[in-house]
Scaffold this motif. Structure first.
Motif, PDB file in Angstrom:
ATOM      1  N   ALA A 752       0.842  -1.192   0.000  1.00 10.70           N
ATOM      2  CA  ALA A 752       0.000   0.000   0.000  1.00 10.70           C
ATOM      3  C   ALA A 752       0.875   1.239   0.000  1.00 10.70           C
ATOM      4  O   ALA A 752       2.055   1.195   0.322  1.00 10.70           O
ATOM      5  CB  ALA A 752      -0.895  -0.006   1.231  1.00 10.70           C
ATOM      6  N   LEU A 753       0.263   2.365  -0.354  1.00 17.95           N
ATOM      7  CA  LEU A 753       0.926   3.651  -0.214  1.00 17.95           C
ATOM      8  C   LEU A 753       0.765   4.049   1.250  1.00 17.95           C
ATOM      9  O   LEU A 753      -0.347   4.146   1.758  1.00 17.95           O
ATOM     10  CB  LEU A 753       0.289   4.682  -1.152  1.00 17.95           C
ATOM     11  N   LEU A 754       1.857   4.265   1.939  1.00 20.73           N
ATOM     12  CA  LEU A 754       1.785   4.499   3.379  1.00 20.73           C
ATOM     13  C   LEU A 754       1.936   5.983   3.683  1.00 20.73           C
ATOM     14  O   LEU A 754       2.785   6.661   3.114  1.00 20.73           O
ATOM     15  CB  LEU A 754       2.893   3.689   4.078  1.00 20.73           C
ATOM     16  N   LEU A 755       1.092   6.477   4.606  1.00 20.56           N
ATOM     17  CA  LEU A 755       1.060   7.899   4.928  1.00 20.56           C
ATOM     18  C   LEU A 755       1.384   8.126   6.392  1.00 20.56           C
ATOM     19  O   LEU A 755       1.054   7.304   7.255  1.00 20.56           O
ATOM     20  CB  LEU A 755      -0.351   8.455   4.669  1.00 20.56           C
ATOM     21  N   TYR A 756       1.965   9.278   6.675  1.00 19.28           N
ATOM     22  CA  TYR A 756       2.127   9.722   8.057  1.00 19.28           C
ATOM     23  C   TYR A 756       0.783  10.207   8.599  1.00 19.28           C
ATOM     24  O   TYR A 756      -0.149  10.397   7.841  1.00 19.28           O
ATOM     25  CB  TYR A 756       3.113  10.877   8.127  1.00 19.28           C
ATOM     26  N   GLU A 757       0.780  10.487   9.877  1.00 22.18           N
ATOM     27  CA  GLU A 757      -0.478  10.929  10.502  1.00 22.18           C
ATOM     28  C   GLU A 757      -0.968  12.244   9.910  1.00 22.18           C
ATOM     29  O   GLU A 757      -2.140  12.567  10.022  1.00 22.18           O
ATOM     30  CB  GLU A 757      -0.313  11.049  12.019  1.00 22.18           C
ATOM     31  N   ASP A 758      -0.090  13.030   9.260  1.00 25.90           N
ATOM     32  CA  ASP A 758      -0.541  14.305   8.681  1.00 25.90           C
ATOM     33  C   ASP A 758      -0.843  14.183   7.197  1.00 25.90           C
ATOM     34  O   ASP A 758      -0.986  15.182   6.506  1.00 25.90           O
ATOM     35  CB  ASP A 758       0.517  15.402   8.919  1.00 25.90           C
ATOM     36  N   GLY A 759      -0.921  12.949   6.725  1.00 21.79           N
ATOM     37  CA  GLY A 759      -1.315  12.762   5.329  1.00 21.79           C
ATOM     38  C   GLY A 759      -0.193  12.870   4.321  1.00 21.79           C
ATOM     39  O   GLY A 759      -0.425  12.745   3.118  1.00 21.79           O
ATOM     40  N   THR A 760       1.033  13.114   4.784  1.00 23.29           N
ATOM     41  CA  THR A 760       2.138  13.141   3.827  1.00 23.29           C
ATOM     42  C   THR A 760       2.661  11.718   3.627  1.00 23.29           C
ATOM     43  O   THR A 760       2.381  10.822   4.418  1.00 23.29           O
ATOM     44  CB  THR A 760       3.276  14.046   4.306  1.00 23.29           C
ATOM     45  N   VAL A 761       3.456  11.563   2.575  1.00 23.39           N
ATOM     46  CA  VAL A 761       3.928  10.229   2.203  1.00 23.39           C
ATOM     47  C   VAL A 761       4.934   9.708   3.231  1.00 23.39           C
ATOM     48  O   VAL A 761       5.899  10.383   3.563  1.00 23.39           O
ATOM     49  CB  VAL A 761       4.609  10.280   0.820  1.00 23.39           C
ATOM     50  N   GLN A 762       4.691   8.503   3.731  1.00 16.42           N
ATOM     51  CA  GLN A 762       5.719   7.837   4.537  1.00 16.42           C
ATOM     52  C   GLN A 762       6.520   6.898   3.644  1.00 16.42           C
ATOM     53  O   GLN A 762       7.728   6.770   3.782  1.00 16.42           O
ATOM     54  CB  GLN A 762       5.052   7.055   5.679  1.00 16.42           C
ATOM     55  N   HIS A 763       5.844   6.245   2.707  1.00 18.22           N
ATOM     56  CA  HIS A 763       6.534   5.305   1.822  1.00 18.22           C
ATOM     57  C   HIS A 763       5.702   5.092   0.576  1.00 18.22           C
ATOM     58  O   HIS A 763       4.508   4.827   0.657  1.00 18.22           O
ATOM     59  CB  HIS A 763       6.748   3.979   2.565  1.00 18.22           C
ATOM     60  N   GLN A 764       6.371   5.217  -0.577  1.00 20.36           N
ATOM     61  CA  GLN A 764       5.716   4.797  -1.810  1.00 20.36           C
ATOM     62  C   GLN A 764       6.715   4.045  -2.674  1.00 20.36           C
ATOM     63  O   GLN A 764       6.783   4.240  -3.878  1.00 20.36           O
ATOM     64  CB  GLN A 764       5.105   5.986  -2.551  1.00 20.36           C
ATOM     65  N   GLY A 765       7.514   3.195  -2.025  1.00 18.54           N
ATOM     66  CA  GLY A 765       8.529   2.443  -2.741  1.00 18.54           C
ATOM     67  C   GLY A 765       9.904   2.886  -2.272  1.00 18.54           C
ATOM     68  O   GLY A 765      10.073   4.002  -1.779  1.00 18.54           O
ATOM     69  N   MET A 766      10.877   2.023  -2.417  1.00 17.86           N
ATOM     70  CA  MET A 766      12.225   2.332  -1.967  1.00 17.86           C
ATOM     71  C   MET A 766      13.213   2.199  -3.120  1.00 17.86           C
ATOM     72  O   MET A 766      13.054   1.337  -3.980  1.00 17.86           O
ATOM     73  CB  MET A 766      12.664   1.372  -0.846  1.00 17.86           C
ATOM     74  N   GLN A 842      10.842 -11.049 -11.151  1.00 19.84           N
ATOM     75  CA  GLN A 842       9.574 -10.479 -10.673  1.00 19.84           C
ATOM     76  C   GLN A 842       9.775  -9.058 -10.154  1.00 19.84           C
ATOM     77  O   GLN A 842      10.836  -8.705  -9.663  1.00 19.84           O
ATOM     78  CB  GLN A 842       9.005 -11.352  -9.565  1.00 19.84           C
ATOM     79  N   THR A 843       8.682  -8.270 -10.225  1.00 21.19           N
ATOM     80  CA  THR A 843       8.774  -6.868  -9.847  1.00 21.19           C
ATOM     81  C   THR A 843       8.149  -6.615  -8.475  1.00 21.19           C
ATOM     82  O   THR A 843       7.401  -7.436  -7.955  1.00 21.19           O
ATOM     83  CB  THR A 843       8.036  -5.985 -10.864  1.00 21.19           C
ATOM     84  N   SER A 844       8.489  -5.442  -7.919  1.00 22.47           N
ATOM     85  CA  SER A 844       7.900  -4.968  -6.668  1.00 22.47           C
ATOM     86  C   SER A 844       7.180  -3.662  -6.974  1.00 22.47           C
ATOM     87  O   SER A 844       7.679  -2.855  -7.762  1.00 22.47           O
ATOM     88  CB  SER A 844       8.989  -4.706  -5.632  1.00 22.47           C
ATOM     89  N   ALA A 845       6.032  -3.439  -6.323  1.00 27.00           N
ATOM     90  CA  ALA A 845       5.294  -2.218  -6.638  1.00 27.00           C
ATOM     91  C   ALA A 845       4.427  -1.779  -5.470  1.00 27.00           C
ATOM     92  O   ALA A 845       4.130  -2.559  -4.560  1.00 27.00           O
ATOM     93  CB  ALA A 845       4.403  -2.436  -7.865  1.00 27.00           C
ATOM     94  N   VAL A 846       4.035  -0.495  -5.523  1.00 24.86           N
ATOM     95  CA  VAL A 846       3.108   0.075  -4.552  1.00 24.86           C
ATOM     96  C   VAL A 846       1.831   0.443  -5.296  1.00 24.86           C
ATOM     97  O   VAL A 846       1.890   1.005  -6.394  1.00 24.86           O
ATOM     98  CB  VAL A 846       3.737   1.319  -3.878  1.00 24.86           C
ATOM     99  N   ASP A 847       0.694   0.134  -4.685  1.00 26.57           N
ATOM    100  CA  ASP A 847      -0.599   0.484  -5.289  1.00 26.57           C
ATOM    101  C   ASP A 847      -1.079   1.791  -4.671  1.00 26.57           C
ATOM    102  O   ASP A 847      -1.494   1.817  -3.500  1.00 26.57           O
ATOM    103  CB  ASP A 847      -1.611  -0.637  -5.013  1.00 26.57           C
ATOM    104  N   PRO A 848      -1.007   2.907  -5.412  1.00 26.75           N
ATOM    105  CA  PRO A 848      -1.347   4.190  -4.799  1.00 26.75           C
ATOM    106  C   PRO A 848      -2.823   4.329  -4.458  1.00 26.75           C
ATOM    107  O   PRO A 848      -3.204   5.236  -3.725  1.00 26.75           O
ATOM    108  CB  PRO A 848      -0.943   5.211  -5.874  1.00 26.75           C
ATOM    109  N   LYS A 849      -3.668   3.412  -4.975  1.00 27.71           N
ATOM    110  CA  LYS A 849      -5.088   3.486  -4.638  1.00 27.71           C
ATOM    111  C   LYS A 849      -5.367   2.882  -3.267  1.00 27.71           C
ATOM    112  O   LYS A 849      -6.428   3.108  -2.693  1.00 27.71           O
ATOM    113  CB  LYS A 849      -5.916   2.755  -5.705  1.00 27.71           C
ATOM    114  N   VAL A 850      -4.442   2.097  -2.764  1.00 29.19           N
ATOM    115  CA  VAL A 850      -4.629   1.516  -1.440  1.00 29.19           C
ATOM    116  C   VAL A 850      -3.751   2.293  -0.476  1.00 29.19           C
ATOM    117  O   VAL A 850      -2.533   2.260  -0.576  1.00 29.19           O
ATOM    118  CB  VAL A 850      -4.229   0.030  -1.431  1.00 29.19           C
TER     119      VAL A 850
END
Lengths: 890, 425
Positions: A752-766, A842-850
């Motif tokens: 998933a696309l992970l967010l901080y408590e203030d709605g900013t991005v915590q992680h969208q892939g490394m 195989q690939t790794s990915a983040v789903d920004p809709k989740v």
């Protein structure tokens, strides 16, 4: 030929006693395609019959090691006998009598071979079960890289085999002949011959020698009367004119050519090889030509004229010997041998390279060598190999090497094997009537050394030395970490060793990790001349402990010859606390990082971590609430520290349901909180009607083991690895992520696309990037961390995604073996898994809709937490060594 | 690298990045209020887009590995300061250059308007030049930080002596731990980066003159008033029936703001039984302990004609000012362009201020108010006593007060200034 003769001289290659005495029908058919066409079959009998009936008359060879055409041209007397009908073939002659001293192939000269192998007396050949020198060469000597002809140097030839693996059976000669059959001709085989020049100079040579497949063969096997030169610097005609004795020797047939005579001895006498070259003048101008870096001045001169040619070192000469006695000298931690050398090609010096092959071990070491060469032809050797491990199994074979001499030492079954005191007595007996030398004096001094009696004797040394080992850590199975300090006058300490059960390991003071110890320096007020600036020591000694030995101790050898002994503290108890203690010793940066981890932290922490995860009792397994029958998704969440996250997470899982039948597996990695967690899980399951399976680990193990414990009991087709501080924002997240995997088999893991408590991005892939401060190792970076998430529905591909939220196909994760437990506590397991998936295409990915919240905890830059930083570096080091390719290293 | 989608850009529109050393969502000082007011004003203009990046020293806002984050919204950025050198305003945070460059890539500003170089560092001008060679760098100077190591106030380190000119010799006398060579280097360092600034803005001529004397080229200097927030919706005056003459003090209660001058004057007027009363709005919470202890004592011994109202929210200032007759700004330091003066003017209140620096420039004696000699409590008491008895002077002043510039004026002036940068040869 009689049938007996045929069986004796032309057996099948697989049944031959020696490779040169066989009929190799497979080779024969390839070497003579015309004959093969006539034979029309590839059977052994038919081919051999053809050879006997027709091939011999055509001058064919029976195998690739005996060259019939060459033999007849080389020995005109034999050719005459064949012409007169008194001999069937040159091969017959060689089998009957020629094998003693004649050359069977244009690249084997028995005289040369005997010269570099003085060990190969008649008796030695018998002992080796060899028919003649050629047999020894083909079965043993070629594999050892011995030189049998000056125009074929195995090392020079192998250098032309670009990039291919080394010859399968180690014989460059066999490889050369095999390739020749296929038309694969090497650029050069020796510094003494120039094939390109020869072919240009003598365009008729090949026509004149129809069986020649390369220039070298045309030169060596061609008509001797043609007087062809091997290279621009040597003139056959000039040399024979200038040296009538050479011409006479050639006429008699002792030498194949004037060049052969020149290389055998003329060059050592600095004969002029051609009108334009005066070797004496050359040597006067280039004295280094005779300093031993090459065989002779002619080679040196050729190399200087042709910069593309590498100057070959002088050939190794081979001697022999027998082991009289050997055994461990426990007090020294050294392995001693008494050897008789039976042939000595060169004088024997002080340091000897030893390769000892035991039943279950091979030892490569440098030994102190004391030699008694007063007898001339033979010699007695006493060898002492320091830092020898206790060997596994009896000694089978011994090879010694020193400079350009090698000895193949036999180990008779009657050899004396000693130990401890008996070995010391045997050695001291050997030294009676032994000529004095530096090495002999040193060994004898060592033998007289007072052994360790259990007391610390550093204080009683005459010189000023302080040594204190503060901690010792056992790194199973047999490694040791030593932490302490040593202050001594510069140049005083010759050697520091760890002793265990009769074996010893040298502590390389040049490579020990050093540390400033101002606390120690403050106490050393009376020792002002000490080299004590960085007196702290940290070192790791792999394999230092002998199995089931008494407590280890240290010996310090001073340059004045004195030896002192120091005690070690008992080993620290194993476990995480010891790992933390170890990793907290240093805070390396930049150029200090790689050595610290390569030498100490890396291997020691690997051993400690592996040991602490071994032999675990099975975890407890409690189910709260009734589990669904069929499960599509298994959510696995490790719990540590903030157990209360279970309540928040479960409440939100119950509201934002995954959207597919799911089981929730929580793994508690903190045994002291089991009771509290059981209560909470029971209450959570009841409150939210959410069945929970709780796995309780018997010890705190870390992220990878905790997840793997959950994986072992998981039932779903898919697994979601999640952190306890990850919280869904909307229902259907499980269905969405599973759908991504189902839609694309090449997608290995999605998160998933992970967010901080203030709605900013915590992680969208490394993305992994090298950090100069940490040896250029790659570390996972989070692009756009802290920034607003951008709009978009497409999967965001990434090099790796975080283990805080990873969904995979369970079968694939199980096939990968789960997360790698070599990473300690928690770091890089996710990057490692993604790298393994990538290696599988195989690939790794983040789903920004989740989208989910991830309340990432504070960084570890707090002061006094050096061990945490080093734990991360340990995992980075482990990852680096596993995944660095030449591209990423650049 | 991601780029944000652009709003419609007309030829009249530009993208502006405002930089404030403290983020207006976290603190409410004059400089950051000016920045946020300007941002709002620019965003209201068609075709213009204004972004704001503020800094904070509080590490609680940091995200590991990302010094620049967006906790407040899409157009706002927050930089968590890493390692800042206060002597020469150097940004030693090794993660900053890369993070800053990434932000510039995203925002693509045409103009970077710095309201401070604190926290970002003067060396940031160089980063901007390298990354965006065509962008224009504008710097609004809010105090004398570049010139004076004593909090940028040009007050000697004794805390009250006014300083007229900075020289390495004098600065070393104030700060013996830094040599004359150190101060020379400091100036060299700062001016090396100031050279890269395309346009300096000073809110007062006084400030501009000091900087020009220090070395900023006069051709690059413009005097523009700070943009302040729009006034609150019409605040009606409270009708009063008493005969008291109310004097208002608005702002930080601190020594340099002249609070002691005020209290001394109040004490004397109380003894004379004058009709003057004092309303003190603001508190001392930011002040050093020594001052706070002293102030606490003075509060207890203050006369009955002084009322301490405590801190106030800036949005209420108009209502509060309409309840006083005159606003006093008795600062004993130069001041630049105190917001309280603009606020008083827009509420039609005359101003009494000290006769130095930016204060004196903004208050025309006899037209906008009166000057008193700096630090002269008796003179202040005399003046107030006179005004209390002669209300006609006050009424007359009300007619001559200059009109404060509206926020819209301020924004328009800045727009014109930005556009002017691009049409220079």
């Amino acid at each position: 030929m009689t049938d007996d003769e045929i069986d004796l001289m032309l057996p099948p290659a697989g049944l031959a006693r020696t490779p040169w005495c066989a009929f190799d029908h497979a080779w024969y058919l390839r070497a003579y395609p015309d004959a093969a066409a006539e034979i029309g079959s590839d059977g052994f009998e038919e081919t051999r019959n053809f050879y006997i009936a027709e091939g011999v008359a055509r001058g064919h060879s029976p195998n690739m090691y005996f060259d019939e055409a060459f033999y007849r041209r080389r020995y005109p007397d034999i050719a005459a006998e064949i012409a007169a009908g008194r001999l069937v073939s040159g091969y017959q002659h060689y089998c009957l009598i020629g094998y003693v001293g004649r050359a069977p192939h244009w690249l084997f000269d028995p005289t040369t071979y005997a010269e570099i192998s003085p060990e190969l007396s008649e008796a030695a050949l018998v002992a080796f079960d060899c028919v003649n020198l050629y047999d020894h060469y083909l079965r043993i000597g070629a594999r050892q890289g011995r030189v049998a002809h000056w125009l074929f140097d195995p090392a020079t030839y192998e250098a032309t085999l670009s990039g291919t693996a080394s010859p399968a059976n180690g014989s460059a000669f066999a490889v050369f002949l095999g390739k020749l059959l296929l038309g694969d001709v090497p650029a050069r085989t020796s510094i003494y011959f120039d094939p390109d020049w020869f072919a240009a100079r003598y365009p008729d040579a090949f026509a004149a020698t129809p069986d020649a497949r390369c220039a070298l063969q045309a030169y060596l096997s061609g008509d001797r009367a043609a007087l062809r030169d091997p290279c621009p610097e040597f003139s056959e005609g000039f040399y024979r004119d200038r040296h009538p004795e050479a011409a006479e020797a050639v006429r008699r047939g002792d030498y194949a050519s004037g060049y052969a005579y020149f290389l055998a001895g003329g060059v050592a006498a600095l004969h002029a090889p051609s009108a334009q070259i005066d070797l004496e003048v050359y040597v006067a101008e280039h004295p280094e030509a005779l300093d031993g870096q090459c065989r002779d001045a002619f080679a040196h001169m050729r190399a200087s004229r042709h910069p593309a040619l590498a100057l070959p070192p002088p050939p190794i000469r081979h001697g022999g010997g027998v082991v009289q006695a050997h055994g461990m000298v426990d007090a020294l931690g050294a392995w001693a041998l008494v050897i008789n050398l039976t042939s000595i090609p060169v004088p024997v010096g002080m340091g000897m390279l030893v390769r000892a092959t035991f039943a279950a071990d091979v030892l490569d070491a440098v030994a102190i060598c004391a030699a008694d060469t007063t007898a001339g032809e033979t010699a007695r050797l006493v060898l002492l190999v320091e830092d020898a491990r206790l060997a596994r199994g009896p000694l089978r074979q011994l090879e010694l090497q020193q400079g350009r001499a090698a000895w193949h030492v036999a180990v008779p079954s009657t050899v004396m094997v000693g130990r401890g005191e008996t070995m010391i007595e045997r050695l001291q007996a050997e030294f009676v009537d032994f000529p004095p030398s530096l090495a002999a004096a040193r060994v004898q001094a060592m033998l007289r050394r007072a052994p360790f009696t259990g007391r610390d004797t550093i204080e009683s040394l005459s010189a000023k030395l302080r040594l204190h080992i503060e901690q010792s850590i056992l790194c199973p199975p047999d490694g040791v970490v030593l932490i302490g300090w040593m202050a001594a006058a510069p140049g005083l300490v010759r050697c520091l060793r760890l002793h265990s059960g009769g074996q010893s390991s040298t502590i390389d003071l040049a490579n020990v990790l050093r540390r400033r110890r101002p606390d120690v320096l403050a106490t050393l007020t009376d020792l002002s001349d000490l080299d004590g600036d960085e007196c702290g020591l940290l070192t790791y000694l792999p394999g230092a402990l002998a199995p089931s030995a008494a407590a280890p101790y240290l010996s310090v050898e001073l340059t004045n010859g004195e030896v002192g002994y120091a005690l070690l503290p008992p080993f620290r108890p194993q476990g995480l606390a010891t790992m933390q203690e170890l990793l907290g010793q240093l805070e390396p940066r930049y150029d200090l990082v790689a050595p610290a981890f390569d030498q100490v932290f890396g291997p020691a922490a690997t051993a400690l971590n592996r040991a602490r995860l071994a032999n675990l009792p099975a975890p407890r397994d409690i189910t709260f609430g009734s589990q669904p029958d069929a499960v599509m998704l298994s959510v696995i969440v490790p719990l540590y520290g903030r157990i209360d996250f279970l309540e928040y997470q479960a409440a939100l899982f119950a509201q934002s349901s995954p959207g597919v039948p799911t089981e929730f597996i929580y793994v508690l990695d903190q045994p002291e909180r089991q009771a509290e967690t059981e209560l909470l899980a029971a209450s959570v399951a009841a409150r939210f009607n959410l069945p929970i399976r709780l796995i309780l680990l018997p010890r705190n193990l870390g992220y990878a083991p905790a997840n793997n414990a959950g994986l072992r009991v998981a039932r779903g087709t898919y697994v979601a690895l999640m952190n306890s501080d990850v919280f869904p924002t909307a229902p259907g997240w499980g269905a969405a992520l599973v759908a991504r995997l189902a839609a694309d088999p090449q997608l290995g893991v999605v998160g998933a696309l992970l967010l901080y408590e203030d709605g900013t991005v915590q992680h969208q892939g490394m993305a992994l990037e090298p950090l100069a401060e940490f040896a250029g190792w790659r570390f996972p970076m989070h692009p756009r961390k802290g920034k607003r998430p951008l709009a978009g529905d497409d999967l965001l591909l990434a090099e790796a995604i975080t283990g805080a939220c990873m969904v995979l196909r369970r079968a694939e994760l199980v096939a990968q073996g789960g997360l790698d437990e070599a990473y300690a506590i928690g770091d890089f397991e996710d990057a490692d898994l993604c790298a393994r998936l990538a290696a599988n295409g195989q690939t790794s990915a983040v789903d920004p809709k989740v989208r989910m919240y991830h309340l990432e905890r504070q960084s570890q830059a707090a002061a006094g937490q050096a061990w945490r930083m080093n734990l991360t570096l340990f995992n980075a080091w482990t990852y680096h060594h596993r995944w660095t390719t030449p591209e990423t290293a650049a | 690298m991601t780029r944000r989608p652009a709003k419609a850009e007309t030829s009249a529109g530009r993208r502006v990045l405002l930089l404030s050393h403290s983020h207006p969502k976290l603190t409410r000082g004059g400089a950051e209020m000016a920045a946020v007011a300007l941002q709002a004003g620019l965003n209201a203009q068609p075709g213009w887009q204004a972004f704001l990046v503020g800094a904070t020293m509080d590490p609680g806002g940091a995200r590991d590995g990302s010094p620049i984050t967006q906790p407040f919204g899409d157009d706002d950025y927050l930089y968590t300061v890493g390692a800042f050198g206060w002597f020469n305003f150097a940004n030693r945070d090794r993660n900053f250059p890369r993070a800053f460059a990434e932000m510039l890539e995203e925002v693509r500003p045409d103009v970077l308007h710095f309201h401070h170089y604190l926290s970002f560092g003067v060396d940031t001008f160089d980063l901007v030049r390298r990354k965006l060679p065509d962008a224009k760098i504008v710097l609004t100077l809010h105090e004398f930080q570049a010139i004076c190591n004593h909090y940028g106030q040009m007050i000697k380190s004794d805390g009250h002596t006014l300083c007229r000119e900075a020289t390495p010799r004098d600065c070393n006398r104030c700060f013996s731990q830094f040599s004359r060579a150190d101060f020379f280097l400091r100036q060299l360092y700062i001016q090396r980066f100031f050279d890269l600034v395309d346009q300096f803005i000073a809110p007062s001529q006084f400030l501009a003159d000091r900087y020009i004397a220090w070395g900023v080229p006069a051709a690059k200097m413009r005097v523009l008033e700070n943009v302040i927030a729009s006034p609150a919706a019409s605040a009606t005056a409270v009708a009063r029936e008493d005969k008291l003459f109310r004097v208002g003090f608005f702002g930080q209660v601190s020594r340099l703001k002249g609070i002691n001058v005020l209290l001394d004057a109040a004490t004397r007027l109380a003894e004379e039984k004058s009709a003057v009363t004092f309303d003190i709005h603001g508190d001392d919470s930011n002040q050093p302990d020594e001052f706070r202890a002293d102030f606490a004592k003075r509060r207890t011994t203050a006369a009955h004609n002084v009322r301490f109202h405590g801190a106030y929210d800036n949005s209420r200032v108009d209502a509060l000012m309409r309840n006083v007759d005159v606003v006093v700004v008795p600062s004993i330091w130069w001041e630049n362009s105190p917001i309280v003066i603009q606020e008083a003017l827009r509420n039609g209140k005359p101003i009494i201020c000290s006769d130095i620096g930016g204060m004196a420039e903004k208050v025309r004696p006899g037209l906008d108010g009166w000057h008193i000699p700096v630090g002269d409590a008796p003179a202040l008491a005399d003046l107030l006593s006179r005004l209390a008895t002669d209300r006609k002077a006050l009424a007359a002043m009300g007619k001559t007060l200059r009109t404060a510039a509206t926020p819209a004026d301020g924004v328009a002036a800045h727009l014109a200034l930005y556009d002017g940068l691009f049409s220079r040869p």
